[in-house]
Design a protein around this motif. Structure first.
Motif, PDB file in Angstrom:
ATOM      1  N   UNK A   1       8.898   7.149  -9.891  1.00 44.91           N
ATOM      2  CA  UNK A   1       9.470   5.889  -9.468  1.00 44.91           C
ATOM      3  C   UNK A   1       9.486   4.977 -10.467  1.00 44.91           C
ATOM      4  N   UNK A   2      10.407   5.129 -11.490  1.00 51.37           N
ATOM      5  CA  UNK A   2      10.325   4.218 -12.579  1.00 51.37           C
ATOM      6  C   UNK A   2      10.691   2.631 -12.307  1.00 51.37           C
ATOM      7  N   UNK A   3       9.976   1.844 -12.570  1.00 48.88           N
ATOM      8  CA  UNK A   3      10.026   0.472 -12.539  1.00 48.88           C
ATOM      9  C   UNK A   3       9.361   0.026 -11.449  1.00 48.88           C
ATOM     10  N   UNK A   4       8.539   0.682 -10.472  1.00 54.05           N
ATOM     11  CA  UNK A   4       8.076   0.297  -9.548  1.00 54.05           C
ATOM     12  C   UNK A   4       6.923  -0.188  -9.730  1.00 54.05           C
ATOM     13  N   UNK A   5       6.302  -1.264  -9.714  1.00 54.20           N
ATOM     14  CA  UNK A   5       4.787  -1.871  -9.844  1.00 54.20           C
ATOM     15  C   UNK A   5       3.680  -0.673  -9.004  1.00 54.20           C
ATOM     16  N   UNK A   6       2.693  -0.555  -9.892  1.00 54.02           N
ATOM     17  CA  UNK A   6       1.542   0.472  -9.401  1.00 54.02           C
ATOM     18  C   UNK A   6       0.350  -0.445  -9.600  1.00 54.02           C
ATOM     19  N   UNK A   7      -0.417  -0.360  -8.457  1.00 56.47           N
ATOM     20  CA  UNK A   7      -1.769  -1.146  -8.330  1.00 56.47           C
ATOM     21  C   UNK A   7      -3.016   0.063  -8.125  1.00 56.47           C
ATOM     22  N   UNK A   8      -4.150  -0.391  -8.553  1.00 56.24           N
ATOM     23  CA  UNK A   8      -5.166   0.664  -8.437  1.00 56.24           C
ATOM     24  C   UNK A   8      -6.294  -0.124  -7.126  1.00 56.24           C
ATOM     25  N   UNK A   9      -5.664  -1.396  -6.702  1.00 60.34           N
ATOM     26  CA  UNK A   9      -6.526  -1.900  -5.491  1.00 60.34           C
ATOM     27  C   UNK A   9      -5.374  -2.632  -4.766  1.00 60.34           C
ATOM     28  N   UNK A  10      -5.563  -2.414  -3.383  1.00 54.86           N
ATOM     29  CA  UNK A  10      -4.451  -2.936  -2.433  1.00 54.86           C
ATOM     30  C   UNK A  10      -4.411  -4.402  -2.383  1.00 54.86           C
ATOM     31  N   UNK A  11      -5.521  -5.031  -2.655  1.00 52.10           N
ATOM     32  CA  UNK A  11      -5.375  -6.528  -2.423  1.00 52.10           C
ATOM     33  C   UNK A  11      -4.638  -7.195  -3.640  1.00 52.10           C
ATOM     34  N   UNK A  12      -4.886  -6.648  -4.941  1.00 56.63           N
ATOM     35  CA  UNK A  12      -4.017  -7.057  -6.013  1.00 56.63           C
ATOM     36  C   UNK A  12      -2.571  -6.754  -5.641  1.00 56.63           C
ATOM     37  N   UNK A  13      -2.139  -5.732  -5.051  1.00 58.68           N
ATOM     38  CA  UNK A  13      -0.666  -5.469  -4.577  1.00 58.68           C
ATOM     39  C   UNK A  13      -0.159  -6.297  -3.572  1.00 58.68           C
ATOM     40  N   UNK A  14      -1.186  -6.746  -2.658  1.00 57.19           N
ATOM     41  CA  UNK A  14      -0.899  -7.954  -1.557  1.00 57.19           C
ATOM     42  C   UNK A  14      -0.635  -9.174  -2.115  1.00 57.19           C
TER      43      UNK A  14
END
Length: 386
Positions: A50-63
C-alpha cells in the motif's frame, strides 16, 4: 465529504481483508487513510503493498495524525471498547469488529460515550445482517408470517478449528487475551442474529465444556437452553471440534415454521390455520391421517427460497453501509450500540456454566467480571502450554 479515510488498526487476517477490498475499489465512498500495527514486520509489507499510505505503530498516533476520518478495529476483543472511545473523543467515526468487547460493563461504557457524540457514526461489523437470507427471515418474523414464536433451535457446529489454529498466537483461546473461546470468537454472528431476529431471552441455562477436545483453557463446546419469558424456549449449540459440522436454524411459531439450512436455504411451512385452532377444531379422523403421515399437504403450504453467498460480499456491504451513513446519512445495518446484546448473551451463557445454575438477563455485571477475572488470574498462574 466525498471519501471516508479509514484507519485500519491491526493488519492481520481481518484487517488485511478489509485493506484489500478498499484498495481494490470495492467499497464505495471509502479509501485507506492510514494503517496501524504493533508488529514492526508489518510495516515493510504495507509500504510495499500500500505505497503512500501512512503507517503507525500506535493507534493513538494514528488518531492524532489528521489522516483518518474513521477507524476499524481488527484487534483482540478486549481492545475494541477502548479504541472506540479514543476515536470518538477525537470526533473520529469508529467501526468495531465483533464482538464489541468481552463483557457488557466495558461495552456499556463505549455505548454511553457514543451517546454523547450523536453526530458521529458508530458501527459494528455484523456482516451477517447484510445477508439477504437473514434479512428475509427477520422480515418474515417481524411481519408475523409464522405467528408468535414458540421455540428456537440453532445448531451451528461448522466452526471446526484444529489444535494448530490455537497455536498460531499466544493470545488465542485464552481468558486474558481473547476473553473466551467459540462464544466470543466464532459464534458472535449467530448470537447477534438470534436476538436480532427472535428477541433476547430472559433466562439462560447452559452446559459448557472448557478444553473438551482441544488443549485450551476456554470453551470449545456449548449447549444453552433459552427461556424467552413468555413460554417460548430455545436451544443454542455450537462447538469447534465437529469437522463435518451442521448449520440448522429452526423457528417454530403458532402459524408455521421457518427452517434455515447451511445459511443458504429457507424452508417456510405456513399453516392454513393456527395450531391452537387446529387442536381445538380438527375432527379425529383428520387427526388420525396426520398420525399416519397423510394429509399433511392439506394443513400447510410450503415455500423454499435459495440464496447464493458471494465470498466477501457481506463484509464489503458493511463497510459500504458504514461509509454511506457518514457521507449521506444512510441508516446503519448494524449500529454499534447493538453490539452489547450478543456480548450479554455470551456472558450469560458463560456465567450460567460457571455458577451451575440458571441466569436471568440482565445479570449482575460485577459478578460476571469477578468470575472472569478469577479465570484470567488462574490462567496467569498456571498457563496451558498449547
Amino acid at each position: 465529504m466525498k471519501k471516508v479515510r479509514i484507519g485500519i488498526i491491526g493488519i492481520g487476517a481481518q484487517g488485511g481483508l478489509y485493506a484489500g477490498f478498499i484498495a481494490d475499489g470495492k467499497v464505495n465512498n471509502m479509501v485507506i487513510g492510514a494503517i496501524c500495527d504493533i508488529d514492526p514486520g508489518k510495516k515493510a509489507m504495507c509500504v510495499n503493498k500500500y505505497p503512500g499510505i501512512p503507517f503507525y505503530d500506535h493507534y493513538v498516533d494514528m488518531l492524532d495524525s489528521g489522516n483518518v476520518d474513521a477507524i476499524v478495529t481488527c484487534v483482540p476483543h478486549y481492545l475494541h471498547p477502548e479504541m472506540g472511545i479514543e476515536a470518538l473523543k477525537r470526533d473520529i467515526h469508529p467501526l468495531v469488529e465483533k464482538p464489541a468487547g468481552v463483557y457488557t460493563k466495558q461495552v456499556q461504557e463505549l455505548n454511553d460515550f457514543a451517546a454523547s457524540k450523536p453526530a458521529l457514526t458508530f458501527g459494528i461489523v455484523f456482516n451477517q445482517r447484510s445477508n439477504p437470507l437473514y434479512q428475509k427471515v427477520k422480515e418474515m418474523i417481524d411481519q408475523g408470517e409464522i405467528g408468535e414464536i414458540r421455540r428456537t433451535n440453532w445448531m451451528i457446529t461448522t466452526w471446526w478449528r484444529p489444535q494448530g489454529y490455537y497455536e498460531q498466537s499466544a493470545w488465542r483461546a485464552t481468558w486474558g487475551g481473547e476473553g473466551g473461546g467459540v462464544l466470543v470468537n466464532q459464534a458472535p454472528h449467530q448470537l447477534d442474529l438470534l436476538q436480532w431476529i427472535c428477541g433476547m431471552p430472559k433466562k439462560v441455562y447452559s452446559n459448557v465444556k472448557y478444553g473438551y477436545q482441544r488443549n485450551i483453557a476456554v470453551e470449545d463446546e456449548v449447549t444453552a437452553m433459552l427461556d424467552y419469558g413468555n413460554g417460548a424456549t430455545g436451544v443454542f449449540i455450537t462447538c469447534t471440534h465437529d469437522v463435518i459440522g451442521t448449520d440448522r436454524f429452526e423457528i417454530l411459531g403458532d402459524k408455521g415454521k421457518i427452517v434455515i439450512d447451511d445459511s443458504k436455504k429457507i424452508t417456510i411451512k405456513r399453516l392454513n390455520k393456527p395450531e391452537s385452532e387446529m387442536s381445538s377444531t380438527m375432527k379425529w379422523e383428520d387427526v388420525m391421517k396426520i398420525f399416519m403421515g397423510q394429509g399433511l399437504s392439506e394443513i400447510y403450504e410450503e415455500e423454499v427460497l435459495e440464496f447464493e453467498s458471494v465470498w466477501g460480499a457481506q463484509h464489503i456491504a458493511v463497510l459500504d453501509n458504514f461509509a454511506a451513513n457518514i457521507v449521506d446519512g444512510t441508516p446503519l445495518l448494524a449500529p454499534g450500540t447493538d453490539g452489547i446484546h450478543g456480548v450479554r448473551l455470551a456472558n450469560a451463557i458463560h456465567l450460567s456454566s460457571w455458577l451451575g445454575k440458571e441466569v436471568e438477563i440482565p445479570f449482575d455485571e460485577e459478578l460476571f467480571a469477578a468470575e472472569l477475572n478469577k479465570r484470567v488470574e488462574e490462567e496467569r498462574k498456571t498457563p496451558i502450554h498449547k
